[in-house]
Structure formats: structure tokens, C-alpha cells
Scaffold this active site. Structure first.
Site, PDB file in Angstrom:
ATOM      1  CE1 TYR B 259      46.145  45.573  61.270  1.00  0.00           C
ATOM      2  CE2 TYR B 259      47.614  45.079  63.097  1.00  0.00           C
ATOM      3  CZ  TYR B 259      46.823  44.654  62.030  1.00  0.00           C
ATOM      4  OH  TYR B 259      46.738  43.324  61.727  1.00  0.00           O
ATOM      5  CG  HIS B 412      45.163  44.645  65.669  1.00  0.00           C
ATOM      6  ND1 HIS B 412      45.366  43.388  65.152  1.00  0.00           N
ATOM      7  CD2 HIS B 412      44.285  45.253  64.830  1.00  0.00           C
ATOM      8  CE1 HIS B 412      44.656  43.250  64.034  1.00  0.00           C
ATOM      9  NE2 HIS B 412      43.982  44.365  63.825  1.00  0.00           N
TER      10      HIS B 412
END
Ligand SMILES: [Ca+2]
Ligand SMILES: [Ca+2]
Ligand SMILES: [Ca+2]
Ligand SMILES: [Mg+2]
Ligand SMILES: [Mg+2]
Ligand SMILES: [Mg+2]
Ligand SMILES: [Mg+2]
Lengths: 732, 732
Positions: B259, B412
Site C-alpha cells: 500500500y 489492511h
């Protein structure tokens, strides 16, 4: 089957097997200006210098392959051969002395050795567990001996020949006639071992034995080896028989490329030595130059990366980068008219043999003669006379499809009539499993064949071909399978946009006939060609037909509902089915089924016609595998129950790509909207393929007449189709 | 949390976001003599020329990612950005006109659009199914607009700004505060989209909104997004909050490198634009230059091939070859003091951005300034202040071990405290599963997160770490996990032959403490280093402890008997166990267990201590996976039943190689003869490793005092050991 050898052209000069006196002179003159040779020499010298420094070890034989003594003796013969060659090229006696010292270690030990302690082989050696490896030893050692022949005194040569070489040659021949007197890759090594040493020793009677076999040996014709292959049913023996029988006139070796790679070394190295010492035998012209043809055939049997197609027993990853192929390519170049395409293979290999042949290649490259080796679609006949079926390789774009309609392939054959495998840019996409073995990895069954090779890898269900009533072709019996072969029907590849290979198999199941046609079509609307596969089955009795599809990769999507089982179930009890799990299943409605999957960042789709109520089985390899010997890879099986005649039609596309870096998916979906059979009779089969851009292709094949000049006309749904030849493709 | 922006240094010249007037001049002067820039330009020009030829398509939004309209709008913004840049560099109005025409197509359509028809997102966009992608569009489009700003008439600019850009910016901010007012990679994109367009339009009030968030918005602090992450619990909002919160002082991004790679583009592109237009904000110096540090941190979080380690949700194969990393590297080079090591990454990438930063890199390479980027062992702290654990990367030889003792990683994050993964020369050998998603592959759940991401990939049992009583860390609850982090204990890597990383986790299970120590030892006797793993568990209650080991590859051999089940059984009902099959099992005797396996032609061995009666479970991923979303990969689980305290000690070696071409197996067996715990108390743990060449290593760690100056002495079996620091290795 024997000729008297004249000695007119033969010479007892040494070296004269793979190096000649003149060759050595030429090499020395060119050293330093032939880069690929120079690099090979530097690499070999570094390796052997290290070995010499480490000292000689000749241990008492004890282990199977993978074990210490096995690997040590194997290294010894490779090292002796290289050291012998270095002695000739560099004229440095250190190398000769090293070979001599090692040979005398062997000469001291050999007479004391019993048969090898490990019992698994039908022909146990002395240095190794099988005579095959003993023969390997002598094929290499004979070259080393030839190289240092003149360095040794007459007395030393006598000692080596009497204490080591002659008893060694006798043991692998007279001592093991079931090994030596046979047509098989094992025997080729045995014959060549004896023959090479005979040439090195100038022993013509031993050479006769090598070329034409042992005389006055009566083996039981029903005797079999460890793999279940017959030892010798027809009495053919000796090197020339081993050359005549397994090679077809196209140079295809009936056991397949993996074993051809293995056998090519003794065939070619001995041919080279024979050509040097017995040119009157004209070995390279034998059987219309079959040895030279075999080298180009073998290269053609490799994928885009040079890895060999998996036919019969074959370990994945073997390629034309193997040592034996360096020899084969160099020898074929030197003795086969300097085919410049072979130079490009040599350049990829990045090395040459340190002998006359390697010099020729190095000079060819230096002189800029290299041309690309273009692999095109090609059919290679099987059988000594080329009339026992064939393997058809169809290439288009990045696709390479290998379609097998050969004879059985001796003891390494699989029950896989009319199977195919598909490669995409060198990656196997629809696979042949290969063998169940981890060659030379001792911790896996001593590196030898695993029992799953017979129970799984050889069985029909392990292949992309039709299985009737869950029974393998020829009942899985070698005795039956080895008597038959498939029949070539069409191989037509002149139009690169429409290539057709078609073959029939009438003996795999009594009362049932199989006819498979593989078409690769390049439609101008799409980037890649696609495969059309038509498997036509006709029978006098109702049967269950399974057609497995061994895709590799991860399922992305199907166009039908399926139900996953809570836990996998074993698919059957025998004939390979006991090694398959059923993971999920569905029942077909009669519409097309589509399987879309991802492998190595490419998207593929399989589209197949079905009949209402066909079973669709998602399988996975790995059941009844108590030692994790198998790879857990998937399959999709389409099952038609209780049919006499059946028609399986499918397409396979490589249509898209994915990048895990850009995370773009390009052309993730099939370009084929629908596939349907619009006509099927004894005479003709017609398949319509509707493409996503609303074009349609109709492929029609004549099932009974493959004459390329025959005029056909056929009316389908009131439309009249006329064409010449065994098939046609109509674009609508 | 807001400052008033001065306009002293700002300029309303265009272009001034990623290109400057001076930069354009410099680029034009150097064109033709800056190879990496020239090639990037040629490639981009070819791509855009084709796009222009194909014509503009601005379809009505309809699809999820992977679908046609999604992919088309995504291509459009990428293409507009490139066309804008080409207009500046090549001064060819075709490119400006193309951008203008496309923008007007959007301006015509946008006011008519309802919210996107696909309902799955917590923040639906208009062009795309989620505001995130709408924001992507504006980050790129703002650059295109800046490039053609002067090409447009004032009236045209007014139309675009009023009909398209302002309502677009309002929709993703005011229209979706739950998306915009948040600390999350989604919001970073949202903030930057608004901020970039604000800079392009010279709209300072909009810029305020981007930098400091929407004012006067009261979101429910318990609101969650689709991934189960809190929208906003602490009221931190805007670009600077998104910069302060997720980045640690070392530049580690708490969601992990996958990410970070995604977020790095908006962070860095906006920083570049801010630096150009609002240099008084000193964005690159913000938080001790955290943005610049983040780029080198990210490169350090990649394996030998540049592929990112799998931490939290992460798709395998993503690497520093991604487009966003080209920008990041170029910007970090240009604005971060011209670190010459970054040039070697740029050279590997083989391309640069077509702007001032790319020019700087191209000039640096041309001037021969490149230096290698050496990736060494490194610890990267987590948390805004660097005090929420860390990720430790230990590198030795070809091995790279990633040890995770971080905070949760926002929405996440995975429940994977103290887990590790091992890479060998860039290949993952002991894996982290990654995510359960096929990003942008529409046929797999629209390319979005699959339900197995939550039920499998995030669960503890999917990781190489300890599971207590078949329950995930923090009961698998984000609310709990996100409040805690592991504790760094030792990270000591100065001695390349003895590197130690150690961390503790006291919150994953109440009443149970985990302490894991990873040691990589290079023994001079052997070619490769090996890993020693000590997982120490102490608890007040008796529990069942599972420690899975996700080796990749094929089992060659074990040193213990196991029994394969007839059919696999599902291992559990919840917490990820429902996705594991049990394939085989064994009961430990208290001796070492050894698992020898082959992956990519390398031999590995895992050796673990056991207690009598421990369970050994051979598992495979794939149960309860109705759509074949999971990869069927293996694991070995060591299970200790009914223990309060437990100690799992194991070693992992990469010790040998296999060649399918030479068929040689080299060093196929482990070099470790035995591993044993010779001492274990609250204060100390000592492990003895006996090597095959009869050497012994004893590793002792102080469990309660990590002071590197503390003197220790310990008597084990009447031998006195004394050392300084938290650990020692004794070679006997
Ligand atoms: Ca390949
Ligand atoms: Ca390949
Ligand atoms: Ca890699
Ligand atoms: Mg096979
Ligand atoms: Mg291959
Ligand atoms: Mg994970
Ligand atoms: Mg990697």
C-alpha cells in the site's frame, strides 16, 4: 548380421577417438582466437585443476544414485575424460599423470570387486548399482585412455587392459547378456562402452561384439527388465541394431526426446570415433544419415526455451543445454556438412566440446557463419521404417502443440495414444505429467523410478487423451501396447494460419475407434492463434468416456455452476484414477462449458461442447500418494456416460495477459462465443466456431478420405460446401 | 491544525506542478543526449500517438474494476497526463488538443452522472465504483490540465473548472466526508486529488481543504469501511495528517509496502507540486524528511528482484518496477539531495518520469554518478513516533528474512504478530500468503477483495506464527488489534555472521506472552547461512499452541514416519482453520523432526525440536473455497497440546541445489545434525546446534534484559558461560 572390418583406413595412432593428431595441432594453432572454445577450455581447466588439487578418491562401491560412492565414481569418469583432453590440448603431463593414477586405482580395486551390493537392478554393475552406469564409466574412460595412450608405457597399458578394461568390458557384455544383447538405451550404452574401449585398445574382436552383439547367447524371449520392458523378443543385438531399431527414418527416437538426449551421447561419440578409426563403416551415412537427422529432430522436439517436450518417461526441465547435446550438436556440425543453423544452438549452449568437432564449431562461429535454427511445425515418423505413427508438432505464434500418435516407446512408453500437450512461449500450459521420479535425488527412492511412475504417470488418465471405462489403453499392458501404434491421418501445415494434424487409434480399445484432429487457427482479428481439438469416438458398445484436460494454473472463472465437495474424494480404484482427487463437480446442460484460468500472468480459456448430462469433474493429482511423490496439479475431466459414439470438441486460447506490477488485465476473456458441432457422420465432421466479433469459422474434416486431391461436397442446413482435400475452413 | 498559506513564493505560471517553465526549457535543450529520458519519451510518444489515432472514448460509467468502463476511464486519465506532458516537451498542439477534447467530453458527461451504479463501496464515485478511483482520475488529470492551461482560453478554463473540476472535487470531499476526512490511503488519494487540482486552478481555499481536511464534519467515530477499518476515530484529517500518522520516523508506512507503493504516488507527486508552488510549506523537510526516507525504506522492503515483501494485504509480484516507484525514485532523487544510489534503481527501472525530476535522474546517470543501492539488514520502526514496534529485515548471503513486530497496519493489517517470511535470492521459500484477491481481474469478484481475504488471509493460522487454541491474535478483531503493537527487544546486525532480531508480543492473547528470536548464523564451514528461530511462549493457563511453517515446494524427505489420510480432512471450523486440509499427520517422539524439500531446484531443510506427543500436521490450503479462490499450497504445523509454557525451536537451511539439465544433486541433505534446548528459564534460553562436521554452536539469549552492556554469566551442565550483551554464540 556381421561384416569383416578392413583395416585399410584404420590407424593405431593416438589420440584418434574424439581428438585426432591433426585436430590437436589445429586446436593448438587456433587457441586464443576461438572465443567459445577458449572459454570452454578455461572453464574445464579450472574445474580439473581443482579436482587434481583435491586428490583422487576411488571409494568401494556402496550406494544407489544420489549416494556418495555413486556420485564420486560418476564424477571420476567425467573428470578423467576432461583431464585426458586437457593433456592433449595443453601438453601438460600433470593431466596425463592424474588420469594414469586414477586408472591404476581402478585397476587395483576392480579385480577385487563383487557385484554391486545394491540389489535393485536386473543387471547389477560393479562400480555402480547397474551395468548402465558402469557402461557410462567406460564410454568416458575410453576417451581418457586414448588421450594418454602414448604417455603410458607398454607395460602400463598391458596392466590396465588386462586388469581393468577387458574384464570390465566382459562383465558388462558376457557377464550381463540380458543387458548387452538388447535393443534399448541401456544396451546402446553397453555396446558403445565396449566399442569405444575396443577402438582405444585396437581390439577388433571386442569391436565386433560391440557392433553386432554377443554371439551364441540364448535369452528367454519373455524375460523383462525392471521397467516391465521385454529384454529381447526378436533377437536384434549390437550397436547397429540399436541404431536401426529405435530411430525412425526422420531421426525420431522411439523412447522420446528425454531418452534420446541420454542415448545421443553414446551414439554420436561412438560414431565420431568410428568415423575416425573405421571410416569404411560410413556410420554417419548409415540408414540415410539417421544419426545426423536425429540431432535436428531432437532440437525440433524442444520448446521455445530448448526444453524437451514430455513424451513417455521424461523429467521436466531437461533441455538442449545438456552436456550430451553439446556433443551432439558439435558432432553433427562437424561430420554432417557444417549446417550453419546448428551454430546458433551451439552459441546458445555457450560451450563446445574440447575436440575436433568443437573446434569446427568454434571456427564456424568465428567466421560468422551462424544462422538461426527456425523451429517450424514438423511431423516426425516413428518406427524403424517410419510407418509406426508419428509425433506431430504444430507451431503457430507462441504456441507449440505436441500431438502424440506414435508407437509405444519401448519400456519407457506411456499409455497415451493421441494425447497432446500445449506450450506457450516455452511454458507448459496444458501439461503432460512427465515421469514420477526425481532423477539422482537420493532421498526420493534412491533417485530411481518411483512406484507412482507405473501406477500414475504411465496410465492413460494421467494424459490429455480419452479413457474408456476407466481403463488405460491396451489395458495398461506393455505386452499389448508395444505391438501397436497409432495411424497418421493428416499433417498439413503449409498454411501457417490453418494447420491440421489428425490421427487415428484403433487398437487401444477393442471395438472402439479414436480419431483426433488438432487444428491451430490464426484468425486475423486476434493477436494469438487458438487450438481446435476434435476427438471422435466410435464404438460398437456403449461405454463411459473420460477426456481429461490438464491445465496448469489457477481457475479464474467458469461459465457454469459447480459444487465443491466438502473434502476431496478419491476418483477411482485403479489405472491411475486412484491417484486423482475429485474436488468439485457439475452436470453439463448441453451448452458449451468454459474454463478461464491464469498461469504465469497469462489468461487462457478452454471451451468445450457437451451433451446434456455429461459429468464435469474438477480433479487434482495426489491421492494414494503416501510419500508426497506426486505434484498436486489440477485437471478438468469431461465424462460422457453410456455412449457408443461420442464427439468431444474443444478450443484452447491464450488470449490475455496480466501484470502484477501495473495490475492491468488485458483481454482477460475468451474471444470465442460458441463452439458447436453442425454436422457429424462417418464421412464428415463439421464444427462451427463463433467468435466474439461475430465472425464465424466452420471447420470441416473428411473422416474417411485423407486424399489431398479429393473433391468433396457436403450440404449442411441447406448450405452447400465444396472443397478439395481432407479438410476445409470456411470464414463467414 | 491549519496554517494560512502565504503566496509569496507561489507562482501562477503554468506548468508548475511536475513540470516547470525552466524544467521544460532544460528538457528541450538536453533531448537526444539523455538516453533513459529519450527512451521514456519515445515510448510514451508511441503510446499516445496510437491512442490519439484510436480516438477518444468516454463511456457512461457502469463496471467494477476489470470491466470495460472502469479500465477505459483509468486509461483515459493515464493517457491525458502523458499527452499533457508531451505537449509541453514536444510543443506539439496535437497533444494539447487531445487533452482538451477529452476534458470537454468529461465536462459534458460529468454533470449528468448519478452516483456510480455499482453499490459495493462505502464511498461510491461517479466515474468509478469508488471515490478512490475518481481521486486517481483527478490526480492525473490535474497534471494534464496544468500542462495545457495556457493552451486553453479563459472561457474554456472556466467551463472546465465550473462544470467538471470543482464539482468533481466537491463530490469526493464534501460529498463523501467518510472517504475524505480520514487517515487512510484512500483519503490520501482524495486529499491529493483535491490538492493537485487546487494548485492547478490556483484555488487556495480548495488547497486548504486538501491539506487540513473538511471542516465542521462530524462523523460517527464508530463508522467502518468495507474492510472493517474505522473511518475516523481520532479526528485527524487532511494531507498532513495522512503524512504524519501512517509514516514512522524511519519512513515505514504502517499498511505495509504494497500500500505504500500505491500511496507513494499521491504523496510524492503532491509534494513535488507543493514544493514547486508552495515552497514555503517545506513539505520535503516535514517530519524530519519523512517522505524522502519513505522512498529508501520502501526500496529496502523489497527482495533481491525488487519485489515487495508481503506484509498485510499485499499482492505478490508488485515491485519497485511499478510506475509509482519510478515517480517516487525520481522525485526523491531530485528533491532529496541527489542520492546517487537511487540512480541504480532508476537504471533498473529503465525509465524516468517526463518531468523535472526525471530530467535530473537522466542527467545524473549520464554524468556517471550512479552507485549501487546496497540492501543490508535494517529495522524500520512503526507508528507515528516510531514506538509501535517495527519490521526487522535480516539479510545474509542470498537469504532475506522479514520479521514482523509492528502495529496492526490499519484496515489492511493481518493478525500476524511475530510472523516471518524467508526469501532466497528473491524467491519466497517460507511464505506469507499475501492477500486473497486478484487485483483488477474482473472475473474474480470484480477484481476486489474476496471474502477469503478476511476468513483466510488475515487470520493468524495463515501466517508463520503462533496460534493459541485455534484462535487468531486479538480474537481476530480489528478493534482490539489496532490498539496494540509488538515490542522490539533486540535488533543487532553489525556482525554479518551473527545477526539477531528479537521481539515480544504480550497482547495478542491475554495471559500469554510470546517472545520470538530470529538469528541468522553464517558458519564458515558451509556455503550458506542458516536461520535459527526461537519462539518462546509463557502463559498462566494451559493451552494448545500451533506453529505453522508455510514452506513452498515439494517434500523430498522427512526423518519421521507419518501417515497420509485416505482423503484430506478439514482442519477446523473457524479463524482460518476451515480453509486448511489436513493431508497427513504424525506424533512426535521428542526428537528433532526434519523436513527436507525442493523448490526451484534448491534443497531446503527445516529442523525442529519437539516434545514427546506433539502433533505434526501436514496441511494444505484450499478447504471451504467454493470458487477456487485460494492457492493450494502446503504447510507443516507443529502442535503442542495442553502446555502452559512452550518453546518452539527450529532451523531453516538452504543447503543444496539440483539441476534438471545435468541431473546433479549437490548438498541435498541438511548440515544440521541436531538442535536441542540445553537451558530454558525466565532469564535465559540456550540452544545447542550440532553441525554435520561435528562442530557445535550454542546460542544463549537473555530473555529479560536486552541491555547491550550487561554482563551475564550462566552455568549449564557445569560449564560456565560469561558474555556481555543480550545474547551470545559459542562455537565449540
Ligand atoms: Ca520452458
Ligand atoms: Ca520458459
Ligand atoms: Ca523474486
Ligand atoms: Mg506421459
Ligand atoms: Mg518448458
Ligand atoms: Mg499476511
Ligand atoms: Mg520475490
Amino acid at each position: 548380421n556381421s561384416t569383416t572390418l578392413s583395416n585399410v583406413n584404420s590407424t593405431s595412432e593416438h589420440p584418434n577417438l574424439i581428438l585426432t593428431k591433426q585436430g590437436v595441432k589445429d586446436i593448438r594453432v587456433n587457441l586464443g582466437s576461438i572465443p567459445i572454445f577458449d572459454e570452454s577450455l578455461t572453464e574445464t581447466k579450472a574445474e580439473i585443476d581443482t579436482e587434481i588439487e583435491n586428490g583422487i578418491e576411488v571409494p568401494i562401491p556402496k550406494d544407489y544414485s544420489g549416494g556418495y560412492t555413486h556420485e564420486r565414481h560418476k564424477r571420476n569418469f567425467l573428470v578423467m575424460q576432461k583431464a585426458g583432453v586437457l593433456y592433449q590440448i595443453l601438453n601438460d603431463e600433470r593431466y596425463a599423470k592424474y588420469v594414469k593414477d586414477m586408472l591404476f586405482e581402478y585397476a587395483k580395486m576392480y579385480p577385487t570387486l563383487p557385484v554391486h551390493p545394491k540389489p535393485r537392478s536386473y543387471a547389477r554393475g560393479k562400480l555402480f548399482w547397474q551395468c548402465l552406469n558402469d557402461s557410462n564409466w567406460m564410454v568416458y574412460t575410453s576417451q581418457a585412455y586414448d588421450c594418454i595412450y602414448d604417455y603410458l608405457t607398454g607395460e602400463e597399458r598391458n596392466m590396465l587392459e588386462n586388469d581393468l578394461f577387458k574384464p570390465f568390458a566382459d562383465f558388462i557384455s558376457k557377464g550381463n547378456p540380458q543387458f548387452f544383447n538388447r535393443v534399448h538405451n541401456h544396451s546402446t550404452w553397453g555396446n558403445v562402452a565396449v566399442g569405444m574401449m575396443a577402438l582405444a585398445m585396437d581390439d577388433d574382436s571386442l569391436l565386433q561384439r560391440a557392433l553386432y552383439g554377443l554371439k551364441d547367447v540364448n535369452l528367454n524371449p519373455n524375460m523383462k527388465d525392471n521397467d516391465g520392458g521385454y529384454i529381447n523378443r526378436d533377437g536384434k543385438v549390437g550397436f547397429f541394431a540399436n541404431l536401426d531399431e529405435p530411430f525412425s527414418p526422420d531421426g525420431y527416437y522411439t523412447e522420446g526426446p528425454y531418452y534420446q538426449r541420454y542415448a545421443s551421447y553414446p551414439f554420436l561419440i561412438f560414431a565420431q570415433a568410428l568415423q575416425n578409426k573405421k571410416p569404411e563403416l560410413k556410420v554417419f551415412q548409415h540408414k540415410d544419415s539417421v544419426l545426423l537427422k536425429s540431432v535436428t529432430a531432437l532440437i525440433n522436439l524442444s520448446d521455445a526455451d530448448g526444453e524437451f517436450f514430455l513424451l513417455n518417461d521424461a523429467q521436466k526441465g531437461m533441455s538442449y543445454y545438456a552436456r550430451s547435446l553439446v556433443s551432439a550438436v558439435d558432432i553433427a556440425y562437424h561430420f554432417g556438412g557444417n549446417n550453419p543453423e546448428l551454430l546458433s544452438i551451439a552459441q546458445k549452449q555457450g560451450k563446445v566440446t574440447l575436440d575436433d568437432a568443437g573446434l569446427a564449431v568454434a571456427l564456424g562461429i568465428r567466421e560468422g557463419k551462424t544462422q538461426p535454427f527456425n523451429k517450424n511445425s514438423i511431423e516426425l515418423s516413428d518406427g524403424p521404417n517410419g510407418d509406426q505413427g508419428a509425433v506431430g508438432i504444430v507451431r503457430s505464434g507462441d504456441l507449440e502443440l505436441v500431438f502424440k500418435y506414435t508407437a509405444h516407446g519401448l519400456s519407457h512408453g506411456h499409455f497415451d495414444k493421441l494425447s497432446y500437450a500445449l506450450f506457450d512461449d516455452g511454458e507448459e500450459v496444458v501439461q503432460d505429467y512427465g515421469l514420477a521420479r526425481f532423477v539422482n535425488i537420493e532421498q526420493k527412492g534412491g533417485g530411481n523410478y518411483l512406484k507412482e511412475n507405473k501406477t500414475w504417470a504411465k496410465q492413460t488418465i494421467a494424459h490429455n487423451t480419452l479413457v474408456q471405462n476407466k481403463t488405460s489403453h491396451f489395458q495398461g499392458k506393455y505386452d499389448i501396447g508395444s505391438k501397436h501404434h497409432s495411424e497418421q491421418y493428416i499433417f498439413s501445415v503449409d498454411d501457417i494460419d490453418l494447420q491440421v494434424a489428425s490421427a487415428k487409434e484403433n487398437k487401444a480399445y477393442s471395438e472402439t475407434q479414436l480419431h483426433r484432429t488438432i487444428v491451430i487457427i490464426k484468425d486475423e482479428e486476434y493477436d494469438n492463434p487458438y487450438v481446435l481439438d476434435i476427438m471422435r469416438v466410435t464404438s460398437e458398445t456403449p461405454n463411459q468416456y473420460d477426456l481429461p484436460f490438464y491445465y496448469l494454473g489457477q481457475i479464474m472463472q467458469t461459465n457454469f455452476e459447480y459444487s465443491k465437495l466438502d473434502t476431496p474424494q478419491v476418483l477411482g480404484k485403479a489405472n491411475g484414477y486412484q491417484h486423482l482427487y475429485k474436488e468439485a463437480s457439475a452436470t453439463a446442460s448441453g451448452d458449451n462449458i468454459k474454463l478461464n484460468w491464469l498461469l504465469n500472468n497469462k489468461f487462457y480459456t478452454y471451451t468445450a461442447t457437451t451433451s446434456n448430462n455429461d459429468d464435469i469433474i474438477f480433479g487434482r493429482i495426489g491421492a494414494n500418494d503416501p510419500e508426497f511423490n506426486l505434484r498436486n496439479e489440477p485437471t478438468l475431466i469431461l465424462r460422457k456416460k453410456n455412449f457408443k459414439d461420442a464427439l468431444f470438441v474443444s478450443t484452447v486460447e491464450s488470449h490475455g495477459t496480466y501484470s502484477p506490477i501495473s495490475e492491468f488485465a488485458v483481454n482477460a476473456y475468451s474471444n470465442i462465443r460458441n463452439v458447436s458441432v453442425i454436422y457429424n457422420s462417418n464421412e464428415y465432421t463439421a464444427v462451427q466456431i463463433e467468435m466474439s466479433h461475430s465472425k464465424q469459422n466452420i471447420f470441416i474434416i473428411s473422416n474417411e478420405n485423407n486424399d489431398s486431391n479429393k473433391e468433396h461436397n457436403l450440404s449442411i442446413d441447406d448450405i452447400e460446401y465444396t472443397w478439395k482435400g481432407s479438410y476445409t475452413l470456411i470464414n463467414l
